[in-house]
Write a protein that holds these residues in place. Structure first.
Motif, mmCIF file in Angstrom:
data_model
loop_
_atom_site.group_PDB
_atom_site.id
_atom_site.type_symbol
_atom_site.label_atom_id
_atom_site.label_comp_id
_atom_site.label_asym_id
_atom_site.label_seq_id
_atom_site.Cartn_x
_atom_site.Cartn_y
_atom_site.Cartn_z
ATOM 1 N N ASP A 50 0.891 -14.619 -10.656
ATOM 2 C CA ASP A 50 1.798 -13.382 -10.295
ATOM 3 C C ASP A 50 0.572 -12.374 -9.832
ATOM 4 O O ASP A 50 0.850 -11.825 -8.665
ATOM 5 C CB ASP A 50 2.350 -12.468 -11.527
ATOM 6 C CG ASP A 50 3.559 -13.240 -11.810
ATOM 7 O OD1 ASP A 50 4.129 -14.283 -11.296
ATOM 8 O OD2 ASP A 50 4.181 -12.943 -13.101
ATOM 9 N N ASP A 51 -0.423 -12.463 -10.281
ATOM 10 C CA ASP A 51 -1.668 -11.336 -9.686
ATOM 11 C C ASP A 51 -2.254 -12.283 -8.208
ATOM 12 O O ASP A 51 -2.364 -11.348 -7.398
ATOM 13 C CB ASP A 51 -3.127 -11.431 -10.687
ATOM 14 C CG ASP A 51 -2.624 -10.868 -11.883
ATOM 15 O OD1 ASP A 51 -1.882 -10.033 -11.821
ATOM 16 O OD2 ASP A 51 -3.432 -11.158 -12.801
ATOM 17 N N SER A 53 -0.493 -13.993 -5.968
ATOM 18 C CA SER A 53 0.482 -13.680 -5.194
ATOM 19 C C SER A 53 0.316 -11.996 -4.666
ATOM 20 O O SER A 53 0.592 -11.782 -3.492
ATOM 21 C CB SER A 53 2.111 -13.800 -5.722
ATOM 22 O OG SER A 53 3.004 -13.425 -4.532
ATOM 23 N N TYR A 54 0.137 -11.110 -5.619
ATOM 24 C CA TYR A 54 0.122 -9.575 -5.242
ATOM 25 C C TYR A 54 -1.288 -9.702 -4.266
ATOM 26 O O TYR A 54 -1.112 -8.898 -3.163
ATOM 27 C CB TYR A 54 0.090 -8.852 -6.422
ATOM 28 C CG TYR A 54 -0.386 -7.466 -6.127
ATOM 29 C CD1 TYR A 54 0.554 -6.441 -5.517
ATOM 30 C CD2 TYR A 54 -1.609 -7.104 -6.290
ATOM 31 C CE1 TYR A 54 -0.070 -5.166 -5.255
ATOM 32 C CE2 TYR A 54 -2.311 -5.733 -6.032
ATOM 33 C CZ TYR A 54 -1.301 -5.274 -5.374
ATOM 34 O OH TYR A 54 -1.884 -3.779 -5.017
ATOM 35 N N PHE A 55 -2.352 -9.894 -4.664
ATOM 36 C CA PHE A 55 -3.374 -9.955 -4.028
ATOM 37 C C PHE A 55 -3.521 -10.528 -2.695
ATOM 38 O O PHE A 55 -4.013 -10.198 -1.834
ATOM 39 C CB PHE A 55 -4.792 -10.488 -4.799
ATOM 40 C CG PHE A 55 -5.199 -9.873 -6.033
ATOM 41 C CD1 PHE A 55 -5.040 -8.394 -6.087
ATOM 42 C CD2 PHE A 55 -5.401 -10.391 -7.149
ATOM 43 C CE1 PHE A 55 -5.627 -7.698 -7.445
ATOM 44 C CE2 PHE A 55 -5.486 -9.809 -8.329
ATOM 45 C CZ PHE A 55 -5.700 -8.336 -8.431
ATOM 46 N N LYS A 57 -0.961 -11.053 -0.801
ATOM 47 C CA LYS A 57 -0.165 -10.196 0.249
ATOM 48 C C LYS A 57 -0.917 -8.926 0.561
ATOM 49 O O LYS A 57 -1.042 -8.434 1.655
ATOM 50 C CB LYS A 57 1.170 -9.719 -0.417
ATOM 51 C CG LYS A 57 2.153 -8.999 0.636
ATOM 52 C CD LYS A 57 3.483 -8.817 -0.031
ATOM 53 C CE LYS A 57 4.354 -8.284 0.872
ATOM 54 N NZ LYS A 57 5.538 -7.811 0.149
ATOM 55 N N ALA A 58 -1.308 -8.270 -0.510
ATOM 56 C CA ALA A 58 -1.937 -6.759 -0.353
ATOM 57 C C ALA A 58 -3.449 -7.114 0.491
ATOM 58 O O ALA A 58 -3.749 -5.906 1.327
ATOM 59 C CB ALA A 58 -2.464 -6.179 -1.770
ATOM 60 N N SER A 63 1.350 -15.239 2.318
ATOM 61 C CA SER A 63 2.234 -15.368 1.422
ATOM 62 C C SER A 63 1.791 -16.637 0.240
ATOM 63 O O SER A 63 0.614 -17.243 0.328
ATOM 64 C CB SER A 63 3.385 -16.042 1.818
ATOM 65 O OG SER A 63 3.106 -17.413 2.585
#
Length: 149
Positions: A50-51, A53-55, A57-58, A63
């Motif tokens: 989850d982390d 995936s966020y990092f 993208k940000a 993806s």
């Protein structure tokens, strides 16, 4: 053969988050395909699913996708990691597993273009991500242009 799909591989251990994400960005990676069987371990730090995936993208507009079809089984992992097994036995077992799963028929080269296979090992030498690339290239006639970050 048409142009080969550009595929990278990377491991997250023995590197900082800055080094990890910097290598992905510098390589022009558009998506990360996680080929770990277990991707939620607290020991994974910034690479916990989850982390990560966020990092991705940000930080890089990338993806994230988990693809357990390209991961070894618990039994194969245990025999090599926990029981300190022989790499050649792991390699033989994992290649047989990919053949049994018919991964070359279930996935297509275009899926990998601009992508990066992620695993935990720092280098590709004794890592299944390298075996995935070699296996698929053998089945697909060199359709993947692979570079290890």
């Amino acid at each position: 053969m048409t142009d080969a799909a550009s595929l990278s591989t990377i491991g997250f251990t023995q590197t900082s988050a800055e080094g990890f994400f910097g290598r992905l960005k510098a390589a022009g990676v558009r998506s990360v395909i996680d080929v770990r069987l277990h991707n939620t371990s607290q020991l994974a730090g910034f690479a916990k699913s989850d982390d990560l995936s966020y990092f991705l993208k940000a930080i890089g507009g990338m993806s994230y996708r988990h693809e357990p079809l390209l991961a070894p089984t618990d039994a194969i992992l245990k025999a090599f990691k926990k029981d300190k097994g022989d790499w050649r036995v792991f390699e033989t077992s994992f290649l047989a597993l990919m053949a049994e799963r018919c991964v070359e028929d279930r996935l297509k080269p275009g899926l990998f273009d601009g992508s990066c296979l992620l695993c935990s090992e720092a280098t590709p030498h004794n890592c299944h991500r390298r075996l995935v690339c070699e296996y698929l290239n053998g089945k697909w006639g060199g359709a993947l242009k692979v570079r290890h970050l």
